[in-house]
Write an enzyme that holds these catalytic residues in place. Structure first.
Site, PDB file in Angstrom:
ATOM      1  N   ARG A 185      98.721 -10.469  -6.715  1.00  0.00           N
ATOM      2  CA  ARG A 185      98.843 -11.933  -6.589  1.00  0.00           C
ATOM      3  C   ARG A 185      98.922 -12.404  -5.150  1.00  0.00           C
ATOM      4  O   ARG A 185      99.629 -13.354  -4.831  1.00  0.00           O
ATOM      5  CB  ARG A 185     100.047 -12.425  -7.416  1.00  0.00           C
ATOM      6  CG  ARG A 185      99.825 -12.182  -8.905  1.00  0.00           C
ATOM      7  CD  ARG A 185     101.089 -12.029  -9.676  1.00  0.00           C
ATOM      8  NE  ARG A 185     101.746 -10.788  -9.315  1.00  0.00           N
ATOM      9  CZ  ARG A 185     102.897 -10.380  -9.828  1.00  0.00           C
ATOM     10  NH1 ARG A 185     103.525 -11.110 -10.687  1.00  0.00           N
ATOM     11  NH2 ARG A 185     103.414  -9.228  -9.460  1.00  0.00           N
TER      12      ARG A 185
ATOM     13  N   GLN B 297      77.845  -3.054 -13.104  1.00  0.00           N
ATOM     14  CA  GLN B 297      78.342  -1.672 -13.263  1.00  0.00           C
ATOM     15  C   GLN B 297      78.133  -1.248 -14.720  1.00  0.00           C
ATOM     16  O   GLN B 297      77.198  -1.728 -15.337  1.00  0.00           O
ATOM     17  CB  GLN B 297      79.817  -1.540 -12.834  1.00  0.00           C
ATOM     18  CG  GLN B 297      80.051  -1.695 -11.337  1.00  0.00           C
ATOM     19  CD  GLN B 297      80.014  -3.127 -10.860  1.00  0.00           C
ATOM     20  OE1 GLN B 297      80.710  -3.985 -11.369  1.00  0.00           O
ATOM     21  NE2 GLN B 297      79.226  -3.407  -9.860  1.00  0.00           N
TER      22      GLN B 297
ATOM     23  N   THR C 145      84.853   1.971 -10.855  1.00  0.00           N
ATOM     24  CA  THR C 145      84.990   0.754 -10.061  1.00  0.00           C
ATOM     25  C   THR C 145      86.311   0.095 -10.445  1.00  0.00           C
ATOM     26  O   THR C 145      87.091   0.643 -11.235  1.00  0.00           O
ATOM     27  CB  THR C 145      83.757  -0.156 -10.230  1.00  0.00           C
ATOM     28  OG1 THR C 145      83.836  -1.190  -9.239  1.00  0.00           O
ATOM     29  CG2 THR C 145      83.686  -0.776 -11.623  1.00  0.00           C
TER      30      THR C 145
ATOM     31  N   LYS D 202      69.727  -3.047 -16.091  1.00  0.00           N
ATOM     32  CA  LYS D 202      70.256  -4.283 -16.675  1.00  0.00           C
ATOM     33  C   LYS D 202      69.477  -5.497 -16.187  1.00  0.00           C
ATOM     34  O   LYS D 202      69.157  -6.394 -16.961  1.00  0.00           O
ATOM     35  CB  LYS D 202      71.744  -4.434 -16.320  1.00  0.00           C
ATOM     36  CG  LYS D 202      72.621  -3.326 -16.885  1.00  0.00           C
ATOM     37  CD  LYS D 202      74.055  -3.450 -16.445  1.00  0.00           C
ATOM     38  CE  LYS D 202      74.295  -3.144 -14.988  1.00  0.00           C
ATOM     39  NZ  LYS D 202      74.130  -1.737 -14.595  1.00  0.00           N
TER      40      LYS D 202
ATOM     41  N   ASP E 247      73.149   1.118 -12.930  1.00  0.00           N
ATOM     42  CA  ASP E 247      71.737   1.198 -12.558  1.00  0.00           C
ATOM     43  C   ASP E 247      70.826   1.574 -13.727  1.00  0.00           C
ATOM     44  O   ASP E 247      69.786   2.216 -13.543  1.00  0.00           O
ATOM     45  CB  ASP E 247      71.533   2.190 -11.399  1.00  0.00           C
ATOM     46  CG  ASP E 247      72.381   1.813 -10.193  1.00  0.00           C
ATOM     47  OD1 ASP E 247      72.518   0.615  -9.933  1.00  0.00           O
ATOM     48  OD2 ASP E 247      72.887   2.722  -9.529  1.00  0.00           O
TER      49      ASP E 247
ATOM     50  N   ASP F 276      59.241   6.186 -19.090  1.00  0.00           N
ATOM     51  CA  ASP F 276      58.066   6.687 -18.359  1.00  0.00           C
ATOM     52  C   ASP F 276      58.432   7.756 -17.329  1.00  0.00           C
ATOM     53  O   ASP F 276      57.586   8.572 -16.960  1.00  0.00           O
ATOM     54  CB  ASP F 276      57.350   5.517 -17.650  1.00  0.00           C
ATOM     55  CG  ASP F 276      58.299   4.717 -16.767  1.00  0.00           C
ATOM     56  OD1 ASP F 276      59.249   4.118 -17.316  1.00  0.00           O
ATOM     57  OD2 ASP F 276      58.117   4.710 -15.530  1.00  0.00           O
TER      58      ASP F 276
ATOM     59  N   GLY G  87      73.788  -3.946  -7.834  1.00  0.00           N
ATOM     60  CA  GLY G  87      72.445  -4.135  -7.283  1.00  0.00           C
ATOM     61  C   GLY G  87      71.492  -4.154  -8.455  1.00  0.00           C
ATOM     62  O   GLY G  87      71.278  -3.129  -9.096  1.00  0.00           O
ATOM     63  N   HIS G  88      71.008  -5.335  -8.793  1.00  0.00           N
ATOM     64  CA  HIS G  88      70.126  -5.481  -9.949  1.00  0.00           C
ATOM     65  C   HIS G  88      68.724  -5.801  -9.459  1.00  0.00           C
ATOM     66  O   HIS G  88      68.506  -6.817  -8.812  1.00  0.00           O
ATOM     67  CB  HIS G  88      70.650  -6.588 -10.887  1.00  0.00           C
ATOM     68  CG  HIS G  88      72.008  -6.282 -11.449  1.00  0.00           C
ATOM     69  ND1 HIS G  88      72.735  -7.174 -12.183  1.00  0.00           N
ATOM     70  CD2 HIS G  88      72.764  -5.157 -11.382  1.00  0.00           C
ATOM     71  CE1 HIS G  88      73.891  -6.620 -12.544  1.00  0.00           C
ATOM     72  NE2 HIS G  88      73.928  -5.395 -12.059  1.00  0.00           N
TER      73      HIS G  88
END
Ligand code: GDP
Ligand code: IMO
Ligand code: MG
Length: 420
Positions: free
Chosen positions: A140, A218, A233, A17, A14, A327, A41-42
């Site tokens: 597999r 991530q 992850t 990106k 977060d 900011d 979540g971008h």
């Protein structure tokens, strides 16, 4: 000659990106997701519109970019179909690897059931089934997206899979779908996704002359090998993982841009040496609106960790850094940076160790500033903010090329010439 650039998170995710991918996407022909799944979540803000992307590469917001979901991603067909619907015609704009691992609903159910069983030791996953899907890949037994092209064979594999894991599913109380339910589900996915399924290895190699952007999901400290295991992850999130996950040959990687917030956040459990449980942490959470894009959970907040920063920059061989959300620090009297840790024996540790338990941060304190929000030129940033950035640059030994001063695309300082 093909050349690929990489955007990679340097902290616990977060970092922003999505904003940087969107900012630079106009320079690229192809944007590639190479690992992770819809745990990502971008957020991208364009004008007054806000887009939250999970599986779809952020290049979809740029009309001219072609988007690839490559072999290393765990793809939920249901999720990508839902996201596709927001962006109109996909033919020629999105390609999904036939080698990508298929993530189905039972993976999410296993993920959630196992988290419950872990109790107080829960990882705090997004509950999307990422770990179980990667586990099936490694043992597999997973279906791949390419299996959607032959439903009868896919059904056979899935039936065998459920047969083999029957006891486990019963123990966890997860419903095993009937043959008919499986067939209807897989057929639906084939109808909607069949035309996008591609050998993306060949596709990328056939486009060797194009500019390719690898969009990381991530971040470094969540890497399965190099992160804060087990609170990580399930994919290799670092630069080398992006290569495995996309079939871009290692020597074709040109530039690596690391993304870091001007402070630190983390969602889920696990060690976080600079976490601030007091009013500063609260200030960052409120001002930075630090709530997860995928799960809405409040993010844990704290100061910038330059030791972790340097570790991440080395692991990824970053050429440059984008420092985000400057900011958010506006209005603070003092801003701190962790420059080393102290262990239980009072010794100073100036590298990022395997085990962070019991480490206390050693801080350097900087004078705060009032207003950096919306500034687009370095010289127009408040003097103290400039000093903070120049000091960070030295501490992490990497040029800070971008400084984000707001969520919108143009709220960014881009420095052309940097000396450190
Ligand atoms: P990602 O997962 O790394 O793409 O980051 P997220 O989208 O999950 O979280 C970053 C959040 O910060 C998003 O809501 C962005 O819109 C926002 N954001 C990005 N850059 C800035 C910035 O410079 N200032 C502020 N205030 N918000 C930003
Ligand atoms: P982006 O791409 C922040 C975290 C989860 C949890 C751990 C394991 O938006 O930066 P998982 O569901 O992957 O098995 O959860 O990883 N996590 C993230 N945290 N940003 C993300 O993605 C994340 N993806 C996973 O909160 O701690
Ligand atoms: Mg995110």
């Amino acid at each position: 000659m093909m050349a690929a650039d990489l955007i990679v998170g340097l902290q616990w995710g977060d970092e922003g990106k999505g904003k940087i991918v969107d900012l630079v996407a106009k320079n690229y022909d192809i944007v590639v997701r190479s690992q992770g799944g819809h745990n990502a979540g971008h957020t991208v803000v364009i004008g007054d519109k806000k887009y939250a992307l999970h599986l779809m590469p952020s290049g979809i917001l740029n009309q001219n970019a072609v988007n690839v979901i490559a072999n290393g991603v765990v793809v939920s067909p249901a999720e990508i179909i839902e996201e596709m619907e927001k962006f109109g015609e996909m033919k020629g704009r999105l390609f999904i690897s036939d080698k990508a691992t298929m993530l189905l609903d039972y993976h999410a159910q296993i993920d959630q059931a196992r988290e419950k069983l872990r109790g107080k030791n829960a990882i705090g996953t997004t509950g999307r089934g990422i770990g179980p899907a990667y586990a099936d890949k490694v043992t597999r037994t997973a279906l791949r997206i390419g299996d959607l092209l032959d439903i009868d064979k896919a059904l056979e594999k899935l039936t065998d899979y459920f047969e083999m894991n029957k006891g486990y599913f019963e123990y966890l109380g997860i419903h095993i779908p009937t043959q008919n339910e499986m067939k209807i589900e897989l057929q639906g996915y084939q109808n909607k996704l069949g035309f996008l399924i591609t050998d993306t290895t060949k596709f990328l190699w056939d486009n060797m002359d194009k500019n390719i952007l690898l969009e990381g999901a991530q971040a470094t400290l969540l890497d399965i090998d190099h992160g804060t295991y087990p609170y990580v992850t399930s994919s290799n999130t670092i630069a080398s993982g992006a290569l495995t996950g996309s079939a871009i040959p290692p020597k074709q990687l040109r530039k690596v841009t690391g993304i870091a917030k001007a402070y630190t956040t983390r969602v889920g459990n696990g060690p976080f040496p600079t976490e601030d449980f007091g009013k500063n942490g609260e200030y960052l959470r409120e001002k930075g609106f630090e709530f997860g894009t995928t799960t809405g959970r409040p993010r844990r907040c704290g100061w910038f960790d330059a030791v972790a920063g340097k570790y991440a920059i080395t692991l990824n061989s970053c050429d440059e850094v984008a420092l985000m959300k400057l900011d958010v620090l506006d209005g603070l009297k003092e801003v701190k940076v962790c420059i080393a840790y102290e262990n239980n024996n009072g010794e100073e540790i100036n590298y990022f160790p395997t085990n962070l338990d019991g480490l206390k941060p050693i801080y350097e304190t900087f004078a705060g500033w009032d207003k950096s929000a919306g500034v687009t030129e370095f010289e127009e940033l408040p003097k103290n903010a400039q000093e903070y950035i120049l000091a960070l640059e030295k501490l992490i030994s990497c040029p800070i090329k971008y400084i984000a001063t707001g969520a919108k695309r143009d709220e960014t300082v881009i420095r052309e010439q940097i000396y450190i």
